[in-house]
Write a protein that holds these residues in place. Structure first.
Motif, PDB file in Angstrom:
ATOM      1  N   PHE A   2      -6.322   7.636  -0.671  1.00 23.89           N
ATOM      2  CA  PHE A   2      -5.478   8.563  -1.408  1.00 23.89           C
ATOM      3  C   PHE A   2      -5.259   8.072  -2.841  1.00 23.89           C
ATOM      4  CE2 PHE A   2      -1.343  10.004  -2.900  1.00 23.89           C
ATOM      5  CZ  PHE A   2      -1.400  11.366  -2.669  1.00 23.89           C
ATOM      6  N   CYS A   3      -5.005   6.787  -2.995  1.00 20.03           N
ATOM      7  CA  CYS A   3      -4.770   6.207  -4.321  1.00 20.03           C
ATOM      8  C   CYS A   3      -6.031   6.268  -5.173  1.00 20.03           C
ATOM      9  CB  CYS A   3      -4.275   4.775  -4.206  1.00 20.03           C
ATOM     10  SG  CYS A   3      -2.626   4.621  -3.499  1.00 20.03           S
ATOM     11  N   LYS A  17       0.823  -1.220   0.000  1.00 16.66           N
ATOM     12  CA  LYS A  17       0.000   0.000   0.000  1.00 16.66           C
ATOM     13  C   LYS A  17       0.850   1.261   0.000  1.00 16.66           C
ATOM     14  CE  LYS A  17      -3.768  -2.109   2.580  1.00 16.66           C
ATOM     15  NZ  LYS A  17      -4.553  -2.067   3.825  1.00 16.66           N
ATOM     16  N   VAL A  67      -6.415   2.016  -0.367  1.00 16.64           N
ATOM     17  CA  VAL A  67      -5.944   3.314   0.111  1.00 16.64           C
ATOM     18  C   VAL A  67      -6.759   4.420  -0.554  1.00 16.64           C
ATOM     19  CG1 VAL A  67      -3.935   4.836   0.298  1.00 16.64           C
ATOM     20  CG2 VAL A  67      -3.639   2.353   0.398  1.00 16.64           C
ATOM     21  N   LYS A 108       1.659   9.617  -5.551  1.00 18.59           N
ATOM     22  CA  LYS A 108       2.072  10.947  -5.086  1.00 18.59           C
ATOM     23  C   LYS A 108       3.103  11.558  -6.047  1.00 18.59           C
ATOM     24  CE  LYS A 108       3.554  13.098  -0.764  1.00 18.59           C
ATOM     25  NZ  LYS A 108       3.967  12.829   0.615  1.00 18.59           N
ATOM     26  N   ARG A 152       0.995   4.245  -2.800  1.00 20.65           N
ATOM     27  CA  ARG A 152       0.695   5.627  -2.412  1.00 20.65           C
ATOM     28  C   ARG A 152       1.818   6.567  -2.846  1.00 20.65           C
ATOM     29  NH1 ARG A 152       0.819   9.614   1.346  1.00 20.65           N
ATOM     30  NH2 ARG A 152      -1.157  10.383   2.135  1.00 20.65           N
ATOM     31  N   GLN A 153       3.064   6.175  -2.628  1.00 16.60           N
ATOM     32  CA  GLN A 153       4.200   7.010  -3.018  1.00 16.60           C
ATOM     33  C   GLN A 153       4.285   7.167  -4.540  1.00 16.60           C
ATOM     34  OE1 GLN A 153       6.263   8.927  -1.202  1.00 16.60           O
ATOM     35  NE2 GLN A 153       4.861   8.365   0.447  1.00 16.60           N
TER      36      GLN A 153
END
Length: 87
Positions: free
Chosen positions: A79-80, A26, A77, A34, A30-31
């Motif tokens: 955010f994703c 995860k 996630v 981003k 996410r990174q």
């Protein structure tokens, strides 16, 4: 430089992030999202970041990025999920 060559250059530049957004971890996904958001989206306008040609970006998106982003639409996630839609 042709559109195809530019799209291939974008693929090479963002290959690490493309791999990251397809990873099982995860935090890695996410990174990757981003970094892609920072590189491809203008923070002020929400449009295409400065310096990226629309035809090349469109080809890069359809060939390399779209399928990976679609899988993120149902990611664990939040955010994703949200940023995959924005991209």
């Amino acid at each position: 430089m042709s559109t195809h060559a530019s799209a291939e250059a974008l693929r090479a530049k963002f290959q690490r992030d493309l791999n990251c957004i397809q990873d099982h971890d995860k935090a890695t996904r996410r990174q990757g999202v981003k970094r892609l958001m920072a590189a491809l989206v203008d923070k002020k306008t929400g449009g295409l970041a400065e310096g990226l040609a629309l035809p090349s970006m469109a080809l890069f998106f359809s060939r390399y990025l779209m399928d990976a982003l679609i899988t993120l639409f149902h990611d664990d996630v939040e955010f994703c999920r949200e940023n995959a839609v924005k991209l």
